[in-house]
Design an enzyme around this catalytic site. Structure first.
Site, short mmCIF file in Angstrom:
data_model
loop_
_atom_site.label_atom_id
_atom_site.label_comp_id
_atom_site.label_asym_id
_atom_site.label_seq_id
_atom_site.Cartn_x
_atom_site.Cartn_y
_atom_site.Cartn_z
CB THR A 157 -0.85 -0.03 1.29
OG1 THR A 157 -1.73 -1.13 1.17
CG2 THR A 157 -1.61 1.22 1.53
NE ARG A 205 -9.42 -6.80 3.30
CZ ARG A 205 -8.39 -5.97 3.35
NH1 ARG A 205 -8.13 -5.15 2.36
NH2 ARG A 205 -7.61 -5.95 4.40
CG ASP A 261 -6.29 -0.05 6.60
OD1 ASP A 261 -6.13 -1.04 5.85
OD2 ASP A 261 -5.41 0.81 6.77
N GLY A 274 -0.79 -2.01 6.36
CA GLY A 274 -0.71 -3.28 7.08
C GLY A 274 -2.01 -4.04 6.93
N GLY A 325 -5.49 -4.60 7.08
CA GLY A 325 -6.58 -3.65 7.25
C GLY A 325 -7.53 -3.99 8.37
N1 ASP Z 1 -3.93 -1.82 4.61
C1 ASP Z 1 -4.14 -2.44 3.33
C2 ASP Z 1 -5.41 -3.25 3.37
O1 ASP Z 1 -5.63 -3.97 4.33
C3 ASP Z 1 -3.03 -3.33 2.90
C4 ASP Z 1 -1.61 -2.83 3.11
O2 ASP Z 1 -1.37 -1.82 3.77
O3 ASP Z 1 -0.68 -3.46 2.58
O4 ASP Z 1 -6.14 -3.21 2.44
#
Ligand code: ASP
Length: 316
Positions: free
Chosen positions: A185, A213, A216, A236, A238
């Protein structure tokens, strides 16, 4: 005890911090160099815009749209695919001074979800638009269409083939993780010369997520947030970040504790007590010019630039 790695700096405005996601970042030296160079150049360009008087919201949108286009990170062109092999992208943007936010979830059509999030913020009465509605809005405002990314499709097919290996091929499964999780992300927070903060986050989400889905990243207060005092972009898993509204938690703790470092560590402590380490990271910037970069994963591509540095600070 916090489980994470924290970096803190203080600087004069303008300032911009970007991240390319928290994760394993198990990459070879060449890839590391390529990513570091890309972030350095992007920070220099973004800083020039801030110095010329661009507003924080314009610059975080600019930085995130470049990260989306790069194909290096899990956002925009480089987005991960869901279990059916389709990119469903989430993004959010927020201006701190007026606390206005816009976001999109499960968008499939648009090349730059962050630009669509800005349209939701400025051209509609809503904060979050998802699915087909988001795609229609992108077409209505003439935003560019995302091209199919063949290399991501190949990665999806390779991983799918290998995942059906018998479970005793453990090492192969570990290799798949390395094949698939190159970038993560992306996000940016900035403080402009007028003292306004803004935040932006964009993602393809988690590889092999179920269709529909939502993570966050498009949830204000979870994956992105900005008010008069703090801007935050999180990355991270989510499901962990949204459960405790990580970015808003940091902002509220800051209001009460008056200490950005403590506010960050306390908020992550709650997340880590519930979900453990190897879960999340964030970049946080205060209106006083305090910079915090925190992650409890192995790495997080990150960097910032401000008037107190002669060249950008970048690390993975
Ligand atoms: N936070 C993102 C999600 O869960 C994924 C990521 O940060 O790598 O969609």
């Amino acid at each position: 005890m916090s489980l994470g790695h924290v970096e803190r700096f203080k600087s004069e405005r303008p300032i911009i911090i970007v991240h390319g996601g928290a994760g394993a970042w198990d990459v070879d030296e060449d890839t590391r160099r390529r990513i570091t160079d890309f972030i350095e150049k992007l920070l220099v360009e973004s800083y020039e815009l801030l110095m010329k008087g661009s507003e924080a919201v314009d610059v975080v949108e600019y930085a995130v749209s470049k990260l989306e286009d790069s194909g290096i990170f899990n956002a925009g062109y480089g987005s991960s695919l869901n279990i059916k092999g389709v990119a469903e992208m989430d993004a959010g943007i927020m201006i701190g001074s007026v606390m206005k936010a816009g976001a999109v979830a499960m968008s499939r059509y648009v090349k730059n979800p962050i630009k669509l999030a800005r349209i939701v913020m400025e051209k509609t009465d809503h904060v979050l638009i998802g699915g087909e509605g988001a795609d229609e809005l992108a077409k209505l405002f003439g935003l560019e269409k995302r091209e199919i990314n063949e290399s991501i499709n190949r990665r999806y097919k390779d991983a799918l083939n290998k995942k059906i290996l018998p479970p005793y091929y453990r090492k192969n499964l570990e290799i798949i993780d390395r094949v698939i999780s190159l970038g993560d992300t992306v996000g940016a927070v900035a403080l402009d010369i007028y003292g306004t903060l803004a935040s932006a986050t964009s993602t393809g989400g988690i590889w092999f997520k179920l269709p529909g889905r939502i993570g966050d990243s498009p949830i204000p207060g979870a994956g992105f947030y900005a008010d008069r005092n703090v801007a935050c972009s999180a990355t991270g898993v989510g499901e962990t970040i949204m459960t405790i509204s990580l970015c808003r938690s940091i902002a509220l703790s800051y209001r009460y504790l008056n200490d950005l470092y403590k506010a960050t560590v306390e908020s992550f402590r709650e997340l880590e007590e519930l979900f453990g380490g190897n879960t999340a990271g964030a970049i946080i910037l205060s209106s006083l010019g305090e910079i915090i970069m925190y992650y409890n994963t192995k790495g997080m591509a990150r960097g910032f630039i401000s008037s107190s540095l002669s060249k950008p600070y970048v690390n993975i």
